[in-house]
Design a protein around this motif. Sequence first.
Motif, PDB file in Angstrom:
ATOM      1  N   UNK A 193       0.832  -1.203   0.000  1.00 56.75           N
ATOM      2  CA  UNK A 193       0.000   0.000   0.000  1.00 56.75           C
ATOM      3  C   UNK A 193       0.865   1.250   0.000  1.00 56.75           C
ATOM      4  N   UNK A 194       0.247   2.380   0.043  1.00 61.51           N
ATOM      5  CA  UNK A 194       0.976   3.653  -0.025  1.00 61.51           C
ATOM      6  C   UNK A 194       1.736   3.882   1.276  1.00 61.51           C
ATOM      7  N   UNK A 195       3.049   4.073   1.163  1.00 60.58           N
ATOM      8  CA  UNK A 195       3.898   4.254   2.325  1.00 60.58           C
ATOM      9  C   UNK A 195       4.844   5.430   2.092  1.00 60.58           C
ATOM     10  N   UNK A 196       5.350   5.996   3.181  1.00 62.90           N
ATOM     11  CA  UNK A 196       6.351   7.057   3.077  1.00 62.90           C
ATOM     12  C   UNK A 196       7.733   6.417   3.082  1.00 62.90           C
ATOM     13  N   UNK A 197       8.487   6.648   2.022  1.00 61.33           N
ATOM     14  CA  UNK A 197       9.808   6.041   1.866  1.00 61.33           C
ATOM     15  C   UNK A 197      10.892   6.991   2.388  1.00 61.33           C
ATOM     16  N   UNK A 198      11.810   6.438   3.160  1.00 56.55           N
ATOM     17  CA  UNK A 198      12.976   7.184   3.636  1.00 56.55           C
ATOM     18  C   UNK A 198      14.201   6.648   2.906  1.00 56.55           C
ATOM     19  N   UNK A 199      14.992   7.536   2.335  1.00 55.90           N
ATOM     20  CA  UNK A 199      16.198   7.132   1.614  1.00 55.90           C
ATOM     21  C   UNK A 199      17.442   7.387   2.462  1.00 55.90           C
ATOM     22  N   UNK A 200      18.421   6.511   2.301  1.00 58.68           N
ATOM     23  CA  UNK A 200      19.673   6.617   3.061  1.00 58.68           C
ATOM     24  C   UNK A 200      20.856   6.547   2.100  1.00 58.68           C
ATOM     25  N   UNK A 201      21.886   7.303   2.434  1.00 56.68           N
ATOM     26  CA  UNK A 201      23.160   7.206   1.714  1.00 56.68           C
ATOM     27  C   UNK A 201      24.254   6.964   2.738  1.00 56.68           C
ATOM     28  N   UNK A 202      24.981   5.890   2.547  1.00 55.55           N
ATOM     29  CA  UNK A 202      26.040   5.493   3.484  1.00 55.55           C
ATOM     30  C   UNK A 202      25.508   5.382   4.904  1.00 55.55           C
ATOM     31  N   UNK A 203      24.247   4.896   5.042  1.00 60.10           N
ATOM     32  CA  UNK A 203      23.662   4.654   6.354  1.00 60.10           C
ATOM     33  C   UNK A 203      23.026   5.851   7.009  1.00 60.10           C
ATOM     34  N   UNK A 204      23.149   7.024   6.399  1.00 58.59           N
ATOM     35  CA  UNK A 204      22.581   8.245   6.960  1.00 58.59           C
ATOM     36  C   UNK A 204      21.376   8.671   6.135  1.00 58.59           C
ATOM     37  N   UNK A 228      26.636   4.479  -1.148  1.00 58.70           N
ATOM     38  CA  UNK A 228      25.729   3.337  -1.110  1.00 58.70           C
ATOM     39  C   UNK A 228      24.341   3.819  -0.695  1.00 58.70           C
ATOM     40  N   UNK A 229      23.342   3.513  -1.513  1.00 60.28           N
ATOM     41  CA  UNK A 229      21.979   3.973  -1.277  1.00 60.28           C
ATOM     42  C   UNK A 229      21.078   2.815  -0.841  1.00 60.28           C
ATOM     43  N   UNK A 230      20.234   3.078   0.132  1.00 61.28           N
ATOM     44  CA  UNK A 230      19.259   2.092   0.597  1.00 61.28           C
ATOM     45  C   UNK A 230      17.972   2.828   0.954  1.00 61.28           C
TER      46      UNK A 230
END
Length: 258
Positions: free
Chosen positions: A193-204, A230-232
């Motif tokens: 379903x619709x969710x708010x995505x949080x992006x991280x670069x190098x763990x931050x 590194x992106x997650x």
Amino acid sequence: MSCTYSYPTSHTVQRTFWFIHWNKPQELEDLSQDPEYSHRVEYLRNQNSDCTFRIKQLKESDSAIYRFRFLTDRYGGKYTGHSGVSLTVTGLQVKVTENEAQSVTLTCSSTCTLRGTPTFTWYKNGKVVPYEYKYSLNLASTDDTDLYSCATGGVTSPAVNVKCVKVEMKSETRSEGEWVTLTCEITCTDLTGRQTIIWYRNGESLQYSEQKYQQDDYLQFIATSGDAGSYSCAVRGHKNLLSPAVALCEYLKTNSNI
């Protein structure tokens, strides 16, 4: 499916079978001759009036109305149980729920009402997990990349990966000035379903600027040397299910050096 039938003693039964495709224009097809069913159906009749039927290894696609038909040696001696037996198969599903300390719980879920005290079997990469569990299975780490499924009553769920959040990079960017598109894919059954995505670069957690655009489940920007890393991604409030990282080249060449 328990079943009995009767007919005049002056008739001789020549053929009996179960079928599901009532409205087909061609002759009704015996399920025991259908490649989709032939290896999974059994006719358990033990006397002339017994038409008990069994189907094994149930699938959701087996949901249908099953009817019994028999033919006799007399003209017009064709008889069918018109009401039939309605079967609804609801598949099992493994739900992934995060816990504290980077652990997750897998739950074997079904919308069917399971009678009595059902016995659940868990599988890891297709092999039975050699421990006794009920409807849930606890895993100590979300780093596990194996596939898990569960089964009960002859029905087996689709396999899931604990890493149910992942990042896909649309292209391998090796030059500054190129557009980068990262997509966050969520397959966790309790996070759909619709969710708010949080992006991280190098763990931050990533700080956005007017040069970076985020909409729904994707992140897009024009690459610069400062964007390497590194992106997650994760769903807001569910950081324990952080996706595996995808690397944007550590060394971004400038267009003049290509």
